[in-house]
Write a protein that holds these residues in place. Structure first.
Motif, PDB file in Angstrom:
ATOM      1  N   HIS A   1       0.831  -1.205   0.000  1.00 40.16           N
ATOM      2  CA  HIS A   1       0.000   0.000   0.000  1.00 40.16           C
ATOM      3  C   HIS A   1       0.865   1.254   0.000  1.00 40.16           C
ATOM      4  N   LEU A   2       1.883   1.275   0.848  1.00 37.41           N
ATOM      5  CA  LEU A   2       2.767   2.441   0.860  1.00 37.41           C
ATOM      6  C   LEU A   2       3.536   2.544  -0.463  1.00 37.41           C
ATOM      7  N   ALA A   3       3.907   1.410  -1.046  1.00 37.18           N
ATOM      8  CA  ALA A   3       4.577   1.425  -2.364  1.00 37.18           C
ATOM      9  C   ALA A   3       3.683   2.081  -3.392  1.00 37.18           C
ATOM     10  N   ASP A   4       2.410   1.764  -3.364  1.00 38.47           N
ATOM     11  CA  ASP A   4       1.449   2.353  -4.307  1.00 38.47           C
ATOM     12  C   ASP A   4       1.313   3.858  -4.067  1.00 38.47           C
ATOM     13  N   LEU A   5       1.193   4.249  -2.806  1.00 39.78           N
ATOM     14  CA  LEU A   5       1.064   5.683  -2.472  1.00 39.78           C
ATOM     15  C   LEU A   5       2.328   6.441  -2.848  1.00 39.78           C
TER      16      LEU A   5
END
Length: 474
Positions: A464-468
């Motif tokens: 999720h943080l990678a996507d953000l």
């Protein structure tokens, strides 16, 4: 429209809407593979099998049976993963004619989810190099500069995804074998938490072995973090032997928005210093996260990199002895017995670890468990740690250079060839999920990634943080 340039999720949406058939998608990828032999990434192509699977997928959709997560999606898999009826060599001459009678468990999950297997991607012999060159298939060059390496050992998978030969690949990672090639080729990758993706059917354990390394994981490479999450949903779960009783439910991401995240930044370390462009990228990522409202901590360090790396090497070398022949192992024991007991220099790590007694391994494993507890304490205050993926962008290919003479250059300084994966090994040792995210480029146009490490089983938080972060940097 060039269908091969769509992400895995976009290709699946096109299939769901009836805008394209699986046969059309599969044909487009097979044609692209045939048109671009210079990439040398897909080394065994199963055109007939792929087209038959694609037609079966189209028939399932036509009859309303479209309930499989990857139904009709063309994918490739690393040549270290056994595929039923399809040659699996792991890049080794001695396995040139090896045709397994059974899929690796991870490959079976891809097929069960409806994926169409296009073929197998290149790897160095027995996955034992940081660049991808095989006596059977030759070198897989870096897609951004053919004079440089695509990395290893999952260089074929990373290059295949980067050059749109495949939207998704599944490779393996022990000492950064997924994440280093992803970094060098500029694609996303995920080393899942250890143990959540079954590894039976992975070589270099000899064909037929049921066990594997206690640090090996299988994971996806793709062109977005969302596609990694899609693949994880298919791959993760108990092994077939455990599935009658066990279920896996990975926790949801810790937060919903970027400003809620607590992010640690480990930008450099004297044990494995990074070059100026990598350092500048980490500074910019830290600034971007801070400007987006995230809590950024640039000071805390979860462990000593030097101590962690020493322990990683000890356990990795001990594990690698399993496949040695009796004669070769006997020679190693004889060599280790001749070492000076007082000599604990780095050059003695390999022979001592390869021949260690089980009692010594138990003590090393206990040290690892204590490190795992130390990491868990760190992640009580931090959600995700951001580090460099490697000291530099892709290095020159050194095929033909004897291994003892290979090296990398970091801002003009000659450094050990094996330091390419030092930053990646800190997660491997302690079984943590780690992703690589392409977020920059060098002045020469080479991709630069950062590594995101999260708590054990917090794979979805990492993704999720990678996507953000990708959205913030775009």
């Amino acid at each position: 429209m060039d269908l091969t340039r769509l992400s895995a999720r976009e290709q699946l949406r096109a299939l769901e809407r009836g805008e394209v058939s699986s046969r059309e998608l599969t044909t487009a990828h097979l044609e692209r593979i045939a048109r671009h032999p210079e990439h040398n990434a897909v080394v065994t192509v199963d055109a007939d099998g792929a087209l038959a699977a694609a037609e079966a997928s189209d028939q399932r959709r036509a009859s309303g049976e479209a309930d499989a997560a990857l139904l009709g999606l063309p994918v490739t898999v690393k040549d270290s993963l056994e595929t039923e009826g399809l040659r699996t060599t792991c890049g080794a001459a001695e396995l040139a004619e090896h045709v397994p009678g059974r899929d690796a468990d991870a490959v079976a999950r891809l097929r069960a989810a409806g994926a169409v297997i296009l073929g197998k991607t290149n790897t160095p012999p027995m996955c034992q190099d940081l660049q991808t060159n095989s006596p059977l298939f030759g070198t897989t060059p870096n897609p951004h500069d053919p004079r440089r390496t695509a990395g290893g050992s999952s260089g074929g998978p990373a290059a295949a995804v980067a050059t749109h030969l495949s939207p998704l690949d599944v490779g393996s990672d022990l000492a950064g074998s997924l994440r280093l090639p992803a970094h060098y080729c500029g694609v996303h990758s995920l080393r899942p938490s250890y143990g959540i993706v079954p590894t039976r059917g992975h070589i270099p354990r000899p064909p037929g072995w049921l066990s594997t390394s206690d640090m090996l994981t299988l994971g996806p490479l793709a062109r977005s973090a969302a596609d990694l999450d899609l693949a994880l949903s298919v791959l993760a779960g108990p092994s077939p032997d455990d599935s009658p009783a066990w279920r896996l439910e990975l926790p949801a991401p810790r937060h919903e928005r970027l400003h809620q995240y607590r992010v640690g930044i480990w930008a450099d370390d004297p044990y494995c210093a990074v070059d100026s462009e990598t350092g500048a990228l980490l500074e910019q990522v830290a600034k971007d996260l801070h400007d987006a409202g995230a809590h950024v901590d640039n000071t805390t360090r979860p462990v000593s990199m030097a101590d962690s790396d020493r322990l990683f090497q000890t356990l990795m070398f001990a594990n690698s002895s399993a496949s040695a022949s009796p004669e070769a192992f006997a020679a190693e024991v004889e060599l280790a017995d001749k070492l000076d007991p007082e000599d604990r220099s780095p050059r003695t790590i390999y022979p001592r670890a390869r021949t260690m007694r089980y009692r010594d391994w138990l003590h090393a494993n206990e040290e690892r468990q204590r490190l795992r507890r130390q990491w868990a304490g760190y992640f009580g205050d931090i959600d995700v740690l951001v580090t460099p993926a490697a000291p530099t962008a892709a290095v020159p290919d050194q095929t033909g250079v004897p291994v003892p003479e290979r090296h990398i250059t970091v801002d003009g300084e000659r450094r050990s060839y094996w330091q390419q994966t030092t930053w990646l090994n800190i997660a491997s040792l302690v079984h943590l999920p780690a992703a690589t995210v392409p977020v920059g480029r060098t002045a020469e146009g080479l991709p630069l990634c950062v590594q995101l490490i999260g708590p054990y089983l917090a794979d979805r938080t990492v993704l999720h943080l990678a996507d953000l972060l990708t959205a913030e940097r775009s």
